[in-house]
Design an enzyme around this catalytic site. Sequence first.
Site, mmCIF file in Angstrom:
data_model
loop_
_atom_site.group_PDB
_atom_site.id
_atom_site.type_symbol
_atom_site.label_atom_id
_atom_site.label_comp_id
_atom_site.label_asym_id
_atom_site.label_seq_id
_atom_site.Cartn_x
_atom_site.Cartn_y
_atom_site.Cartn_z
ATOM 1 N N THR A 33 0.837 -1.217 0.000
ATOM 2 C CA THR A 33 0.000 0.000 0.000
ATOM 3 C C THR A 33 0.864 1.256 0.000
ATOM 4 O O THR A 33 0.493 2.274 -0.584
ATOM 5 C CB THR A 33 -0.967 0.044 1.207
ATOM 6 O OG1 THR A 33 -0.208 -0.069 2.411
ATOM 7 C CG2 THR A 33 -1.997 -1.059 1.153
ATOM 8 N N HIS A 126 -0.038 -16.685 -5.289
ATOM 9 C CA HIS A 126 -1.211 -16.252 -6.060
ATOM 10 C C HIS A 126 -0.827 -15.783 -7.465
ATOM 11 O O HIS A 126 -1.562 -15.015 -8.086
ATOM 12 C CB HIS A 126 -1.969 -15.155 -5.318
ATOM 13 C CG HIS A 126 -2.694 -15.664 -4.104
ATOM 14 N ND1 HIS A 126 -3.161 -14.848 -3.110
ATOM 15 C CD2 HIS A 126 -3.027 -16.924 -3.719
ATOM 16 C CE1 HIS A 126 -3.743 -15.585 -2.158
ATOM 17 N NE2 HIS A 126 -3.665 -16.843 -2.518
ATOM 18 N N CYS A 160 -5.616 -17.244 -27.418
ATOM 19 C CA CYS A 160 -4.228 -17.647 -27.644
ATOM 20 C C CYS A 160 -3.961 -17.788 -29.143
ATOM 21 O O CYS A 160 -4.717 -18.452 -29.849
ATOM 22 C CB CYS A 160 -3.974 -18.967 -26.920
ATOM 23 S SG CYS A 160 -2.311 -19.617 -27.150
ATOM 24 N N SER A 201 -0.862 -8.746 6.020
ATOM 25 C CA SER A 201 -1.931 -9.639 5.544
ATOM 26 C C SER A 201 -2.991 -9.768 6.626
ATOM 27 O O SER A 201 -2.660 -9.905 7.805
ATOM 28 C CB SER A 201 -1.371 -11.022 5.209
ATOM 29 O OG SER A 201 -2.436 -11.914 4.916
#
Length: 255
Positions: A33, A126, A160, A201
Site C-alpha cells: 500500500t 497467487h 491464444c 496480511s
Amino acid sequence: MIRVGQEEGIARLSDLVDACERAVVFTGAGISTESGIPDFRSPGGLWTRMKPIQFQDFVRSREVRREAWARRFEGEDTIAAAQPNAGHRAVARLVGMGIVSAVVTQNIDGLHQLAGVPDDRVIEVHGTARYCKCLACGSRYDNAEVRQMWADSGGEAPDCTVCGGIIKSATISFGQPMPEAEMERAAAEALSCDLMLAIGSSLVVYPAAGVPLTAKRNGARLVILNREETELDHLADLVINAEIGPVLSAVAKVN
Ligand code: NAD
C-alpha cells in the site's frame, strides 16, 4: 501473545531476528500500500469497490472475460507504475544478509523482485500480474502484447494465437486451483524456519494463510506485523500493530 506498537515492536523484532537461525517472510497486500497499490480489506480497499471475478465465471463466459480485460486495461494500471517501498527494500536486505531464506507472497505485483530479492527466493502463491498465460497450452504473453490484441479487437477478450485457448493474467483468481509447486515450496520453507514474519496480511485468505500457521505449529516463532488485528493474532508470539515501512527499515537497518 504480546501486542506492541512501533517502538517496542522494532526492539523486540530486532532481537528475534538477531537470535533466529532461519527466517521466512510471508507478505500480503499491506506491504504494497505504501507503493500506491490498494489492498483488499482496508477501508476504501478494492474489496469495497469491486467484486472480484471468480475463475469459473471467467472460463465459462466470454462476456465476463470482456469485463475482466476492460477492468484491467481501462483502469489506471497501478501495478505497472508501482515501485518498491521501504518495506520491500528492508525485506530484500534481510534476504541479502542471509537471515531470510524465502519470501512467500500473496501479492501479484512483483515488487519483492524489483526491490532486489532474487527470483528463486520469491514464492508467488497467487501468481503474478506481470505477464499473461494461455490457460490451455501455457504460452506466455507480455502484458503489452495482450493489451494490443485487446485494443485491436475493440475490447474483445484475446484468445491464444498458438492454440486458440483462453488467455488470462498469470494471477490465481478466486476459485482457481493453487499452483502446486509453489504451495509445496512454501510449505517446505514454513517447516524449515524458526521465525515466521507475517507482514501486511489480514490472514483470512486460505490456503495461503496456512503457511504462517504451518510454521507456528511446527515450533517456529510467529510475528505478525499489521496495522490492524488479524485472524491469527491469538496464535502469534508477537503482534506489532504499526506501519510496515518504518518498522522493517529500522529492523533491517536500511536508510
Ligand atoms: P488484505 O487486504 O486482506 O489485508 C491487508 C492488510 O494489510 C490489512 O489488514 C491492512 O490493515 C494491512 N495494511 C495495509 N497497509 C498497511 C501498512 N502500510 N502498514 C501496516 N499494515 C497495513 O490483503 P491480503 O491478506 O494480502 O489478502 C488479499 C488478497 O488479494 C491476497 O491474496 C492478494 O493475492 C490479493 N491482492 C494483492 C495485491 C498486490 O499484489 N499488491 C493487492 C490487493 C490484493
